[in-house]
Design an enzyme around this catalytic site. Structure first.
Site, PDB file in Angstrom:
ATOM      1  N   LYS A  29       0.857  -1.172   0.089  1.00 59.84           N
ATOM      2  CA  LYS A  29      -0.084   0.018  -0.025  1.00 59.84           C
ATOM      3  C   LYS A  29       0.644   1.310   0.063  1.00 59.84           C
ATOM      4  CE  LYS A  29       0.861   1.272   4.424  1.00 59.84           C
ATOM      5  NZ  LYS A  29       1.489   2.437   4.829  1.00 59.84           N
ATOM      6  N   ASP A  37      -2.437  -1.776  10.326  1.00 57.53           N
ATOM      7  CA  ASP A  37      -2.656  -1.743   8.701  1.00 57.53           C
ATOM      8  C   ASP A  37      -3.036  -2.924   8.190  1.00 57.53           C
ATOM      9  OD1 ASP A  37      -1.932   0.838   8.513  1.00 57.53           O
ATOM     10  OD2 ASP A  37       0.386   0.353   7.983  1.00 57.53           O
TER      11      ASP A  37
HETATM   12  O1  C5P Z   1      -0.660  -1.103  14.649  1.00 57.66           O
HETATM   13  P1  C5P Z   1       0.880  -1.343  14.428  1.00 57.66           P
HETATM   14  O2  C5P Z   1       1.376  -2.527  15.155  1.00 57.66           O
HETATM   15  O3  C5P Z   1       1.256  -1.700  12.905  1.00 57.66           O
HETATM   16  O4  C5P Z   1       1.636  -0.095  14.874  1.00 57.66           O
HETATM   17  C1  C5P Z   1       3.079  -0.127  15.292  1.00 57.66           C
HETATM   18  C2  C5P Z   1       3.214   1.023  16.030  1.00 57.66           C
HETATM   19  O5  C5P Z   1       3.164   2.100  15.149  1.00 57.66           O
HETATM   20  C3  C5P Z   1       2.541   1.279  17.300  1.00 57.66           C
HETATM   21  O6  C5P Z   1       3.082   0.315  18.276  1.00 57.66           O
HETATM   22  C4  C5P Z   1       2.517   2.926  17.551  1.00 57.66           C
HETATM   23  O7  C5P Z   1       3.771   2.993  18.140  1.00 57.66           O
HETATM   24  C5  C5P Z   1       2.697   3.329  16.142  1.00 57.66           C
HETATM   25  N1  C5P Z   1       1.244   3.699  15.541  1.00 57.66           N
HETATM   26  C6  C5P Z   1       0.812   4.804  16.231  1.00 57.66           C
HETATM   27  N2  C5P Z   1      -0.726   5.121  15.711  1.00 57.66           N
HETATM   28  C7  C5P Z   1      -1.253   4.605  14.689  1.00 57.66           C
HETATM   29  C8  C5P Z   1      -0.717   3.386  14.198  1.00 57.66           C
HETATM   30  C9  C5P Z   1       0.619   3.107  14.665  1.00 57.66           C
HETATM   31  O8  C5P Z   1       1.161   5.626  17.230  1.00 57.66           O
HETATM   32  N3  C5P Z   1      -2.432   4.820  14.336  1.00 57.66           N
END
Ligand code: C5P
Length: 297
Positions: A10, A137
């Protein structure tokens, strides 16, 4: 018997980021567009959970239970009271740690491959729920196309796309950690009031019309200053793509992959050649969008 699922990468054509929430995540207005670069995940019955990976960046992919694809298989097996005894093989073409949701793609691919292999017939809603638990994601990797993600990006509304957009992706030497980029975003916005993230109507209209010039005028990524702060050489890559005639140049998600929107397929080839010749990236890939979500082959 094996099941293979193809899953797209993406790019975020808009990534509006709000202030940090009490849970550490950030509220987003995240306009996802699936692009035609794919990983393939093959699930085969095995005596125990095992992950293998092939592809140019395979050496950077963890092969233990921290791999998001392994966690997807475990989460699905737990729901159905099964043991996650499966061999997951990932044919990796999406840049690793690049801001193109490659790990999320593998998780969505593993989920659909295991659900098909095990005959567990999990409903779409339940699959999306598991995806959201695995990462912000991951739901989008399952559905593909184009979507507006709100909340931390996991709540999706499908968007209309009225044509094909042609992209070039410049793959950087090295990766960026998503939490580190959000951390840098917080550091850079200290003492500043961060507005509520909202989707741009101009951008949604440009997508719906399939108008590349209008989309180029509307793209934005609030994580870009943070990514450039941690990876300053990306500025040179962005400049090289703009000089080569890209309609828009931006960091893809949390980076360090950079994305270049071009007028047509020929324009994409020209920008890719120029980026390669510029020496400002490791490799340059062309890809059309939108692309379908996770698909059983
Ligand atoms: O959800 P995911 O595991 O991909 O997120 C990885 C990291 O990215 C989270 O631990 C956070 O630090 C950051 N993040 C965030 N806000 C979001 C998505 C991700 O702060 N909306």
């Amino acid at each position: 018997m094996s099941v293979t699922v193809r899953v797209p990468a993406k790019v975020n054509v808009q990534l509006a980021v709000g202030g940090a929430r009490p849970d550490g995540f950030h509220d987003l207005a995240n306009v996802f567009l699936a692009v035609g670069l794919y990983d393939e995940v093959t699930a085969t019955p095995a005596d125990e959970l095992r992950i293998t990976c092939e592809g140019p960046d395979a050496g950077q992919v963890p092969l233990d239970r921290t791999n998001l694809a392994a966690r997807a298989a475990i989460a699905l097996a737990e729901r159905h009271g099964l043991a996650p005894d499966v061999h997951l093989h990932i044919a990796k073409d999406i840049p690793v740690a690049g801001g193109m949701a490659g790990g999320s793609a593998d998780a969505a691919g593993a989920l659909l491959a295991c659900d098909t292999l095990w005959g567990t017939n999990t409903s779409r809603d339940e699959l999306l729920e598991i995806c959201a638990e695995l990462g912000s994601d991951v739901p989008f990797s399952l559905v593909g196309g184009a979507a507006l993600g709100t909340g931390r990006g996991e709540r999706l509304r499908a968007l209309e796309v009225g044509g094909t957009f042609h992209w070039v992706f410049a793959v950087a030497d090295g990766g960026l950690s998503t939490p580190a980029v959000y951390g840098e975003f917080d550091r850079l916005s200290e003492g500043v009031r961060v507005p509520e993230p909202v989707a741009s109507q101009e951008l949604l209209d440009a997508l719906a019309k399939g108008d590349a010039a209008a989309l180029a005028a509307a793209v934005s990524n609030d994580l870009q200053p943070a990514a450039l702060s941690l990876f300053p050489s990306l500025t040179g890559t962005l400049d090289a793509g703009r000089a080569a005639g890209a309609l828009a140049a931006l960091v893809s998600g949390s980076g360090p992959t950079t994305a270049f929107l071009t007028r047509d397929a020929g324009g994409a080839q020209a920008v890719a050649q120029a980026l390669l010749a510029s020496g400002t990236c490791r490799t340059a890939r062309v890809a059309p969008s939108p692309a379908p979500g996770a698909t059983v082959l």
